[in-house]
Design a protein around this motif. Structure first.
Motif, mmCIF file in Angstrom:
data_model
loop_
_atom_site.group_PDB
_atom_site.id
_atom_site.type_symbol
_atom_site.label_atom_id
_atom_site.label_comp_id
_atom_site.label_asym_id
_atom_site.label_seq_id
_atom_site.Cartn_x
_atom_site.Cartn_y
_atom_site.Cartn_z
ATOM 1 N N PRO A 1 -2.577 -4.517 -8.606
ATOM 2 C CA PRO A 1 -3.523 -3.808 -9.462
ATOM 3 C C PRO A 1 -2.846 -3.406 -10.774
ATOM 4 C CG PRO A 1 -3.661 -2.998 -7.209
ATOM 5 C CD PRO A 1 -2.481 -3.922 -7.249
ATOM 6 N N GLY A 2 -3.524 -3.629 -11.864
ATOM 7 C CA GLY A 2 -2.940 -3.348 -13.166
ATOM 8 C C GLY A 2 -2.329 -4.559 -13.826
ATOM 9 N N PHE B 1 -6.073 -2.878 -1.943
ATOM 10 C CA PHE B 1 -4.645 -2.568 -1.901
ATOM 11 C C PHE B 1 -4.352 -1.160 -2.425
ATOM 12 C CE2 PHE B 1 -0.486 -2.496 -4.005
ATOM 13 C CZ PHE B 1 0.344 -2.881 -2.968
ATOM 14 N N THR B 2 -5.051 -0.738 -3.470
ATOM 15 C CA THR B 2 -4.778 0.588 -4.043
ATOM 16 C C THR B 2 -4.981 1.689 -3.009
ATOM 17 O OG1 THR B 2 -5.412 -0.174 -6.246
ATOM 18 C CG2 THR B 2 -5.414 2.204 -5.865
ATOM 19 N N ALA B 3 -6.034 1.565 -2.212
ATOM 20 C CA ALA B 3 -6.317 2.590 -1.208
ATOM 21 C C ALA B 3 -5.494 2.402 0.066
ATOM 22 C CB ALA B 3 -7.808 2.573 -0.861
ATOM 23 N N TYR C 1 3.818 -0.449 0.972
ATOM 24 C CA TYR C 1 4.298 -0.429 -0.415
ATOM 25 C C TYR C 1 4.021 0.966 -0.971
ATOM 26 C CZ TYR C 1 4.870 -2.123 -5.261
ATOM 27 O OH TYR C 1 5.283 -2.340 -6.551
ATOM 28 N N THR C 2 5.101 1.739 -1.152
ATOM 29 C CA THR C 2 4.967 3.141 -1.544
ATOM 30 C C THR C 2 5.869 3.432 -2.734
ATOM 31 O OG1 THR C 2 4.517 3.758 0.757
ATOM 32 C CG2 THR C 2 5.138 5.525 -0.752
ATOM 33 N N ASP C 3 5.291 4.046 -3.774
ATOM 34 C CA ASP C 3 6.062 4.427 -4.962
ATOM 35 C C ASP C 3 6.833 3.235 -5.536
ATOM 36 O OD1 ASP C 3 5.201 7.080 -4.741
ATOM 37 O OD2 ASP C 3 6.841 7.585 -3.367
#
Length: 704
Positions: free
Chosen positions: A398-399, A449-451, A472-474
């Motif tokens: 995302p982005g 994926f964002t949520a 996938y965190t931070d």
């Protein structure tokens, strides 16, 4: 007729699932190890396939008929019920041989020579009774009680569908049968050792190895170069004389295979560089008649053929003095240079080359100026970054940032397209190479994926191929992987590897056949398939066979993509003739190993035909992507990008782009802005050595 969905199902735990197949081979007169049964040990509670010693093919109810009097033929083994037989004790050392498919028994209706073997209702007549006479090497002859004659393949044929008859007992190889008990052997042979070559010439080489071990016996050795099967030899042979191509550089290796179809891991690779058959220092003549025509930001260059004292093998195209592409073959006299800058002047020259890399002087330069806007499919190509390891799987975050995998270092990397900056976000635990094409392969992200930020990865381990997901965190991988699916057979090559989420929210997985083509037809084996699972690894309730299998009969699929109608397209490597592009249907059988592209035994009822084929020499394609219902296909050996328009269930207006411009192309994926991401695979892609590559990640702007 043959029902492709009627293949026998086994109840074998996943951890012990192994195929029980034998590839059809002609091994005339070869002495193979003892089979699973002989005249003294036949088990009346077991099921067998009967493999002919001469042809390597098996007794088969022709057309999968259940009718009275249906003829019996030989056919390539697939272990369907129409090829399974049970022995019913008739007393006095004789047996009736009953079909698991029709419940009828083998029968000769007369005692005449050449009388055809048929199936009939079991009435216990002497024409339905057979004695098993042992032959050397653990084979048996089937002697009919009525006439005393042997079950024989007519005229020693090795063809599918050849008639099975009776003939006086001569003991010939075409009268000898191997009784392979189904499900009795699940242990593969050990890896062949000490591979080596000798007697290399411009046309031949002898390839040798040390024997494998097996709990029963090694039946065959399969010899490959770079994932392509060259030949198979009996298990008593420890060498093979191979035909080679002058000037080729090949990696040779060998697998061992037992009578039940279990395949070993591959030997180490021996690289050979084949000499030319004659010295040649004379270059081709310089190409003439060179023209260059602009269409928007693409230029098409054409020229007249050159000549050579032996033969022109291709041409190289230079733009402003730098080679930007190539063609193969003396008649390939045009090249399209795509993705150029607008309103820019370029100069093109062409030079010819021959088989020994002699090159002509470049042609006279021709100048051309591109148009002010893009009028073709590919508008520009930008190298965003380079890589020392192979970028294999790739997905867009995302982005707009990109996540890609380094196959041989087992790392996942985040790429910022705006700056080219790269950040290693983590390493995939338990990943392993295969001294070939294993490692960290496909990656995928779900639409939410964002949520719910999971990264889905297919990778090779020391024992299998598997699908996992990692949190996938931070901006980094966090925690241990959750293992979603294991037990996908691995080998040096043919690991498949692509992942793709469908519009139904399910995860689709492309798996190779593990260098055992018969596994592709075994629906209880995960090799040679397109699989479909839930995000947590569960089997969806609407899967066709109650397992992860969605389609089968695939050799080595590495491309998956969905179109605007939610249909799944798949790209698959052929062996030596044809690659294929398939439209995947639920439960479909795509024919491998009987059928490669449109060659081989492709008329089998129920086989699903490809929508597009490409010659292996011009293709060997890996990844695919769909953008605005155009299908893009990234090719390795062909070093080009195919584009085809999806029209109904057909692929039309097939074009070639970037032919030789960037070398071998591995992965193509849609970008966030409606273009493409493209990765190369030019060096080090046939071993598992980390950081021995020199690759590019390219951004492609699309036009119409």
């Amino acid at each position: 007729m043959r029902d492709p969905l009627a293949t026998r199902k086994k109840t074998v735990p996943r951890s012990r699932r192994r195929a029980v197949w034998v590839v059809a081979l002609s091994v005339l007169g070869a002495v193979l190890p003892p089979p699973a049964a002989s005249a003294a040990t036949v088990d009346t509670n077991a099921s067998y396939v009967l493999v002919n010693r001469n042809s390597g093919k098996v007794l088969d109810v022709y057309g999968r008929s259940t009718s009275e009097g249906a003829r019996i033929a030989q056919y390539a083994r697939n272990d369907g019920a129409w090829q399974q037989w049970q022995f019913v004790d008739s007393g006095g050392g004789y047996y009736r041989i009953r079909s698991r498919h029709s419940n009828r028994v083998l029968s000769f209706p007369s005692t005449a020579d050449r009388a055809g073997l048929v199936q009939t209702t079991d009435t216990g007549l002497t024409g339905q009774q057979f004695r098993l006479a042992d032959s050397p090497g653990g084979y048996v002859r089937l002697l009919n009680r009525a006439g005393g004659k042997a079950v024989d393949v007519l005229d020693s044929s090795t063809a599918d569908g050849a008639q099975v008859i009776q003939w006086p007992d001569t003991g010939g190889a075409n009268q000898q049968w191997q009784l392979v008990r189904l499900g009795a052997d699940t242990t593969p042979p050990t890896t062949p050792g000490n591979p080596r070559t000798s007697n290399l010439t411009c046309t031949r080489v002898t390839f040798s190895w040390s024997a494998s071990a097996d709990d029963v016996a090694v039946a065959f050795y399969d010899v490959y170069h770079d994932g392509q099967l060259m030949t198979s030899v009996p298990g008593t042979a420890l060498s093979a004389d191979l035909t080679v191509v002058p000037g080729a550089t090949w990696g040779l290796y060998v697998n061992a295979r037992d009578a039940a179809g279990n395949v070993s891991q591959a030997s180490s690779t021996v690289t050979i560089t084949v000499p030319q058959c004659q010295a040649d220092t004379q270059p081709p003549t310089t190409p003439t008649g060179v023209t260059a025509t602009a269409s928007g930001t693409s230029v098409t260059v054409r020229w007249s053929p050159a000549t050579d004292n032996i033969g022109v093998t291709g041409y190289e195209v230079l733009r402003d003095g730098v080679q930007v592409g190539s063609t193969s073959g003396a008649g390939a006299t045009s090249f399209t240079d795509s993705g150029l800058a607008s309103n820019t002047r370029y100069e093109y020259r062409v030079r010819a080359r021959d088989a020994q890399a002699n090159r002509s002087t470049p042609s006279t330069a021709v100048a051309v100026t591109t148009g002010g806007s893009c009028a073709t499919a590919l508008c520009s190509v930008t190298r965003v970054t380079t890589e020392t390891d192979l970028p294999w799987g790739l997905a867009t975050l995302p982005g707009g940032q990109v996540l890609f995998g380094r196959r041989d270092t087992f790392e996942l990397v985040r790429l910022d397209p705006a700056t080219g900056a790269k950040t290693v976000v983590g390493r995939v635990p338990n990943a392993a190479g295969t001294d070939g094409e294993g490692g960290v392969l496909g990656i995928a992200l779900a639409s939410d994926f964002t949520a719910d930020p999971w990264v889905y990865v297919m990778h090779t381990s020391s024992t299998d191929n598997r699908v996992v997901r990692i949190r996938y965190t931070d901006g980094a991988l966090a925690g241990a992987p959750q293992v979603l699916l294991t037990g996908i057979p691995r080998n040096k090559y043919h690991n498949g590897g692509r992942l793709r989420f469908g519009p139904d929210g399910k995860l689709y997985v492309a798996t190779g056949d593990g260098q055992n083509g018969q596994w592709a037809q075994d629906r209880d084996n995960l090799a040679g398939k397109v699989l479909r699972i839930d995000r947590d690894g569960a089997v969806p309730s609407d899967n066709p066979f109650g397992t992860p299998v969605w389609s089968y009969g695939h050799r080595n699929p590495q491309g998956l993509a969905f179109d605007s109608q939610g249909r799944l397209w798949e790209q698959e490597f052929g062996n030596s003739v044809m690659d294929e592009t398939n439209l995947i249907v639920r439960g479909g059988n795509y024919g491998w190993p009987a059928c490669e592209g449109t060659t081989g035994d492709c008329d089998e009822p129920g086989f699903v035909a490809p929508k597009l084929t490409q010659p292996v020499a011009d293709a060997s394609c890996s990844g695919i992507a769909v953008v605005r219902d155009a299908l893009y296909i990234a090719c390795l050996r062909g070093a080009r990008l195919y584009r085809a328009e999806i029209s109904g269930e057909s692929l039309t207006n097939v074009q070639q782009h970037l032919n030789g411009t960037y070398g071998r192309l591995r992965t193509v994926e849609p970008s966030a802005d409606g273009g493409l991401w493209l990765t190369t695979s030019t060096r080090g892609d046939k071993d598992s050595i980390a950081n021995n590559s020199r690759e590019s990640i390219l951004k492609v702007e699309l036009g119409r």
